[in-house]
Design a protein around this motif. Structure first.
Motif, PDB file in Angstrom:
ATOM      1  N   ALA A 227       4.130   0.374   2.184  1.00 49.85           N
ATOM      2  CA  ALA A 227       5.357   1.003   1.694  1.00 49.85           C
ATOM      3  C   ALA A 227       6.117   1.547   2.901  1.00 49.85           C
ATOM      4  O   ALA A 227       5.505   2.067   3.845  1.00 49.85           O
ATOM      5  CB  ALA A 227       5.024   2.126   0.719  1.00 49.85           C
ATOM      6  N   PRO A 228       7.456   1.439   2.926  1.00 46.19           N
ATOM      7  CA  PRO A 228       8.233   1.880   4.096  1.00 46.19           C
ATOM      8  C   PRO A 228       7.916   3.300   4.546  1.00 46.19           C
ATOM      9  O   PRO A 228       7.837   3.566   5.756  1.00 46.19           O
ATOM     10  CB  PRO A 228       9.679   1.749   3.616  1.00 46.19           C
ATOM     11  CG  PRO A 228       9.637   0.642   2.614  1.00 46.19           C
ATOM     12  CD  PRO A 228       8.309   0.802   1.910  1.00 46.19           C
TER      13      PRO A 228
ATOM     14  N   VAL B  90       0.861  -1.185   0.000  1.00 46.47           N
ATOM     15  CA  VAL B  90       0.000   0.000   0.000  1.00 46.47           C
ATOM     16  C   VAL B  90       0.894   1.231   0.000  1.00 46.47           C
ATOM     17  O   VAL B  90       1.789   1.375   0.838  1.00 46.47           O
ATOM     18  CB  VAL B  90      -0.914   0.012   1.243  1.00 46.47           C
ATOM     19  CG1 VAL B  90      -1.741   1.290   1.290  1.00 46.47           C
ATOM     20  CG2 VAL B  90      -1.822  -1.218   1.251  1.00 46.47           C
ATOM     21  N   THR B  91       0.665   2.113  -0.929  1.00 49.87           N
ATOM     22  CA  THR B  91       1.485   3.319  -1.050  1.00 49.87           C
ATOM     23  C   THR B  91       0.840   4.495  -0.310  1.00 49.87           C
ATOM     24  O   THR B  91      -0.325   4.429   0.100  1.00 49.87           O
ATOM     25  CB  THR B  91       1.652   3.707  -2.527  1.00 49.87           C
ATOM     26  OG1 THR B  91       0.354   4.025  -3.071  1.00 49.87           O
ATOM     27  CG2 THR B  91       2.265   2.556  -3.331  1.00 49.87           C
ATOM     28  N   GLU B  92       1.597   5.563  -0.155  1.00 45.76           N
ATOM     29  CA  GLU B  92       1.051   6.771   0.478  1.00 45.76           C
ATOM     30  C   GLU B  92      -0.124   7.320  -0.322  1.00 45.76           C
ATOM     31  O   GLU B  92      -1.108   7.809   0.256  1.00 45.76           O
ATOM     32  CB  GLU B  92       2.149   7.821   0.603  1.00 45.76           C
ATOM     33  CG  GLU B  92       3.244   7.458   1.589  1.00 45.76           C
ATOM     34  CD  GLU B  92       4.336   8.506   1.644  1.00 45.76           C
ATOM     35  OE1 GLU B  92       4.349   9.321   2.582  1.00 45.76           O
ATOM     36  OE2 GLU B  92       5.187   8.497   0.733  1.00 45.76           O
ATOM     37  N   GLN B  93      -0.037   7.243  -1.640  1.00 45.98           N
ATOM     38  CA  GLN B  93      -1.135   7.734  -2.468  1.00 45.98           C
ATOM     39  C   GLN B  93      -2.393   6.899  -2.236  1.00 45.98           C
ATOM     40  O   GLN B  93      -3.494   7.444  -2.095  1.00 45.98           O
ATOM     41  CB  GLN B  93      -0.731   7.682  -3.938  1.00 45.98           C
ATOM     42  CG  GLN B  93      -1.835   8.176  -4.889  1.00 45.98           C
ATOM     43  CD  GLN B  93      -1.411   8.080  -6.344  1.00 45.98           C
ATOM     44  OE1 GLN B  93      -0.341   7.565  -6.661  1.00 45.98           O
ATOM     45  NE2 GLN B  93      -2.255   8.576  -7.251  1.00 45.98           N
TER      46      GLN B  93
ATOM     47  N   LYS C  48       5.341   4.791   9.398  1.00 45.15           N
ATOM     48  CA  LYS C  48       5.360   5.660  10.574  1.00 45.15           C
ATOM     49  C   LYS C  48       3.970   6.146  10.927  1.00 45.15           C
ATOM     50  O   LYS C  48       3.624   6.276  12.103  1.00 45.15           O
ATOM     51  CB  LYS C  48       6.300   6.842  10.329  1.00 45.15           C
ATOM     52  CG  LYS C  48       6.492   7.733  11.538  1.00 45.15           C
ATOM     53  CD  LYS C  48       7.550   8.782  11.270  1.00 45.15           C
ATOM     54  CE  LYS C  48       7.805   9.633  12.518  1.00 45.15           C
ATOM     55  NZ  LYS C  48       8.872  10.640  12.308  1.00 45.15           N
ATOM     56  N   GLU C  49       3.146   6.392   9.931  1.00 46.42           N
ATOM     57  CA  GLU C  49       1.768   6.847  10.162  1.00 46.42           C
ATOM     58  C   GLU C  49       0.825   5.667  10.354  1.00 46.42           C
ATOM     59  O   GLU C  49       0.028   5.630  11.294  1.00 46.42           O
ATOM     60  CB  GLU C  49       1.306   7.694   8.970  1.00 46.42           C
ATOM     61  CG  GLU C  49      -0.128   8.199   9.056  1.00 46.42           C
ATOM     62  CD  GLU C  49      -0.316   9.334  10.046  1.00 46.42           C
ATOM     63  OE1 GLU C  49      -1.467   9.735  10.275  1.00 46.42           O
ATOM     64  OE2 GLU C  49       0.696   9.817  10.604  1.00 46.42           O
ATOM     65  N   ALA C  50       0.912   4.675   9.487  1.00 48.17           N
ATOM     66  CA  ALA C  50      -0.067   3.596   9.497  1.00 48.17           C
ATOM     67  C   ALA C  50       0.052   2.701  10.734  1.00 48.17           C
ATOM     68  O   ALA C  50      -0.954   2.193  11.229  1.00 48.17           O
ATOM     69  CB  ALA C  50       0.088   2.751   8.230  1.00 48.17           C
TER      70      ALA C  50
ATOM     71  N   HIS D  57      -8.057   6.705   1.091  1.00 47.83           N
ATOM     72  CA  HIS D  57      -8.939   6.177   2.131  1.00 47.83           C
ATOM     73  C   HIS D  57      -9.211   7.211   3.225  1.00 47.83           C
ATOM     74  O   HIS D  57      -9.792   6.867   4.254  1.00 47.83           O
ATOM     75  CB  HIS D  57      -8.345   4.911   2.749  1.00 47.83           C
ATOM     76  CG  HIS D  57      -8.444   3.711   1.869  1.00 47.83           C
ATOM     77  ND1 HIS D  57      -9.494   2.823   1.921  1.00 47.83           N
ATOM     78  CD2 HIS D  57      -7.612   3.251   0.893  1.00 47.83           C
ATOM     79  CE1 HIS D  57      -9.306   1.862   1.031  1.00 47.83           C
ATOM     80  NE2 HIS D  57      -8.169   2.090   0.399  1.00 47.83           N
ATOM     81  N   LEU D  58      -8.798   8.456   3.038  1.00 45.85           N
ATOM     82  CA  LEU D  58      -9.030   9.508   4.016  1.00 45.85           C
ATOM     83  C   LEU D  58     -10.133  10.426   3.531  1.00 45.85           C
ATOM     84  O   LEU D  58     -10.122  10.879   2.375  1.00 45.85           O
ATOM     85  CB  LEU D  58      -7.750  10.318   4.247  1.00 45.85           C
ATOM     86  CG  LEU D  58      -6.522   9.557   4.779  1.00 45.85           C
ATOM     87  CD1 LEU D  58      -5.322  10.491   4.866  1.00 45.85           C
ATOM     88  CD2 LEU D  58      -6.822   8.963   6.144  1.00 45.85           C
ATOM     89  N   ASP D  59     -11.066  10.729   4.439  1.00 45.98           N
ATOM     90  CA  ASP D  59     -12.078  11.722   4.077  1.00 45.98           C
ATOM     91  C   ASP D  59     -11.495  13.112   4.332  1.00 45.98           C
ATOM     92  O   ASP D  59     -10.356  13.241   4.810  1.00 45.98           O
ATOM     93  CB  ASP D  59     -13.377  11.471   4.856  1.00 45.98           C
ATOM     94  CG  ASP D  59     -13.275  11.794   6.332  1.00 45.98           C
ATOM     95  OD1 ASP D  59     -12.243  12.353   6.768  1.00 45.98           O
ATOM     96  OD2 ASP D  59     -14.238  11.499   7.073  1.00 45.98           O
TER      97      ASP D  59
END
Length: 600
Positions: A263-264, A232-235, A268-270, A240-242
């Motif tokens: 994705a590396p 899963v990429t940042e894009q 940090k966020e996920a 998936h964010l409203d």
């Protein structure tokens, strides 16, 4: 025939009560009857009722006093007749009322009755009495309690954890080798292989007319092909964010993380979401506010141990012990990783401080060796002391039972792993049993710290985020273990390895395995099991297919198998030869000349 409010799921006639103790009883001392298993919805009953036959049978009014009905949940054990003494008989022993009258099977059928009971119960031969079958409810949690009854784990558990982390090959020769005896007795034993050490003589199955093998055969379909997806990429995450930062289509996002990892740059966020630090349902601002509150909370806890003076600490043996163990473990945790290299590396200070603060956060558990292995990748990804602490605390919510002194969770998971492997690959289980390795004790470290020392560091990051999704079931880490064993089955079974050589081989797999291949195998094994209509209910529950799942016991007793779920069980009185290795044999097929205690 249907009894009032009950459905008859098994019935056998020609089952007699012998009411006289004479050596050659006359006909008047024999009461013919029917034995039944009744489905009462939430309960299952074993019932014997008298049946008036032609001839000089006793009056039915008199014989009715011998009738009995017993809930299977109250059944404690079953004693069988000694071989070669004529008709086979079974004595059912209740937890409340003790032994019931012996049931004599003049026309055969004791095998069929026991086979039918195995749809609802697990029958394990007693290590102290070869003619006594101990009864356990049909779920792996209850089965794990048999470890305590047999006192398989009698060493200091914290010391045992330490030994397994450092050298599972050597440590296996201690208390964990005892587990093998229990698994062979309670789960399976291959026909023709001695249950006890070779010095104990045993009688062949064909020579034992009073002993019958009870088997539950599971026919699995073909194993599906599985391919891993791209991370899963940042894009993709952003899609998936409203507008306010809430996660949308969460189920689909988790499925993607399970199928491809992250994705590396996204970890940090996920990871904050996967480990419960951030809420999936909260807005970005709400999660930031949560982080501010948690930051204050973290430093208040840290201040508690930081403000302890040397004089105070001299009088606090618990704190001294935690600090000493943490300092020792931090000094050797992932030191080959560039992030932790060097004696003055600030990451080592953070690793130490987070672990010390966790001792304050969780007084009951404190610090146990192995926790540094779980924190290290989390700190590496978050690169922030507070974020690392709360993500680590979330991780520990999933696995803290692994580190409890009783080791109940580890015993249970080893039992569950053995159960899955028995369904998936009986020949491999038979081989391990024959090499005194059926306890799967060499998998202890795998399960304790979620394969942290088995895969390369970057591979562990991917593996953990896949497991944190909870898909396809909370026990997927057990299927990962099955996948590793599946990949090594040919190397093991064609090698002629001894017990010690098997342990050495497994231990030497460290850092040589592909996480992608292992995850593909594990998912394929799950698909193969999930597609089978014949899975025992305890396996269904473990895989989340029909009830409570995971390492914790279900809140309510598991429902028994129906005849539809286990069509492979023949409920006939005919005598058949032992099933081949594709079966799950609940009772071992031979009786040792004398019972012995578990292996030392």
């Amino acid at each position: 025939m249907e009894s009032e409010g009950c459905r008859v799921v098994f019935e056998k006639d020609g089952v007699f009560l012998h009411t006289s103790a004479k050596r050659h009883p006359d006909q008047d001392s024999l009461i013919p009857g029917l034995v039944r298993i009744l489905d009462k919805g939430s309960d299952h009953l074993l019932q014997w009722t008298p049946l008036e036959e032609a001839g000089d049978a006793p009056p039915i009014v008199f014989s009715k006093k011998w009738a009995f009905t017993l809930s299977l949940s109250e059944l404690q054990s079953i004693r069988r007749s000694r071989p070669g003494l004529g008709w086979s008989y079974l004595i059912f022993i209740s937890r409340e009322s003790g032994s019931l009258p012996a049931l004599h099977f003049h026309r055969g059928g004791s095998k069929a009755l026991l086979r039918a009971l195995c749809k609802y119960l697990i029958l394990a031969i007693s290590p102290k009495d070869s003619r006594l079958y101990l009864v356990y409810s049909h779920d792996s949690y209850a089965l794990s309690h048999a470890f305590d009854e047999l006192q398989l784990f009698d060493e200091n558990s914290s010391n045992l954890v330490s030994r397994f982390l450092q050298d599972p090959y050597t440590a296996t020769f201690g208390g964990f080798s005892k587990v093998t005896s229990f698994f062979r007795g309670a789960l399976h034993h291959e026909a023709g292989t001695p249950l006890r050490p070779s010095s104990t003589t045993a009688t062949n199955l064909e020579d034992e007319p009073g002993f019958e093998v009870i088997s539950c055969q599971v026919q699995l379909g073909p194993r599906p092909a599985v391919c891993r997806e791209a991370p899963v990429t940042e894009q993709e995450w952003g899609q998936h964010l409203d507008p306010e930062g809430r996660i949308t289509h969460l189920d689909g996002l988790k499925r993607r993380i399970f199928a491809g990892g992250l994705a590396p740059a996204l970890r940090k966020e996920a990871w904050k979401f996967l480990l419960g630090y951030y809420s999936w349902e909260s807005t970005s601002e709400e999660n930031r506010a949560r982080a501010r509150r948690r930051t204050d909370e973290y430093f208040r806890m840290k201040l508690q141990w930081k403000s302890v003076s040397e004089e105070q600490e001299r009088r606090n043996s618990l704190l001294r012990g935690y600090r000493s163990l943490i300092e020792r473990d931090v000094s050797r945790t992932d030191r080959s990783n560039k992030f932790y290299q060097g004696s003055e590396n600030p990451a080592l200070v953070l690793l130490h401080d987070v672990l010390m603060t966790y001792c304050v956060y969780n007084f009951d558990l404190g610090y146990v060796q192995g926790m540094s292995d779980l924190l290290s990748p989390v700190l590496y990804v978050t690169q922030n002391e507070v974020d690392a602490f709360w993500c680590f605390a979330g991780f520990m919510e999933l696995v803290h039972h692994n580190f409890e002194e009783s080791q109940e969770s580890m015993k249970r998971q080893l039992a569950q792993l053995g159960l899955l492997l028995r369904v998936l690959d009986p020949p491999l289980c038979d081989f391990l049993d024959s090499k005194e390795s059926g306890s799967l004790c060499f998998c202890f470290r795998w399960l304790l710290i979620w394969f942290k020392r088995e895969f390369a560091f970057d591979d562990v990051l991917q593996l953990w985020e896949v497991l944190w999704t909870g898909l396809p079931c909370p026990s997927f880490h057990l299927l990962v273990a099955c996948g590793i064993l599946d990949s090594e089955r040919e190397a093991l079974m064609n090698s002629g390895f001894s017990f010690s050589e098997i342990l050495k081989h497994i231990n030497e797999l460290t850092m040589k395995m592909s996480v992608e291949e292992t995850l593909c195998r594990a998912e394929a094994l799950y698909g193969q099991l999930a597609a089978s209509p014949e899975l025992p209910r305890n396996v269904q529950e473990l895989l989340g297919l029909g009830g409570p799942a995971g390492g914790s016991p279900p809140a309510t007793p598991p429902q028994p198998l129906s005849s539809v779920q286990a069509p492979g069980l023949e409920l006939t009185g005919s005598v058949s030869p032992p099933l081949p290795d594709s079966s799950i044999e609940i009772l071992p097929p031979e009786e040792p000349a004398m019972a012995q205690s578990p292996l030392p």
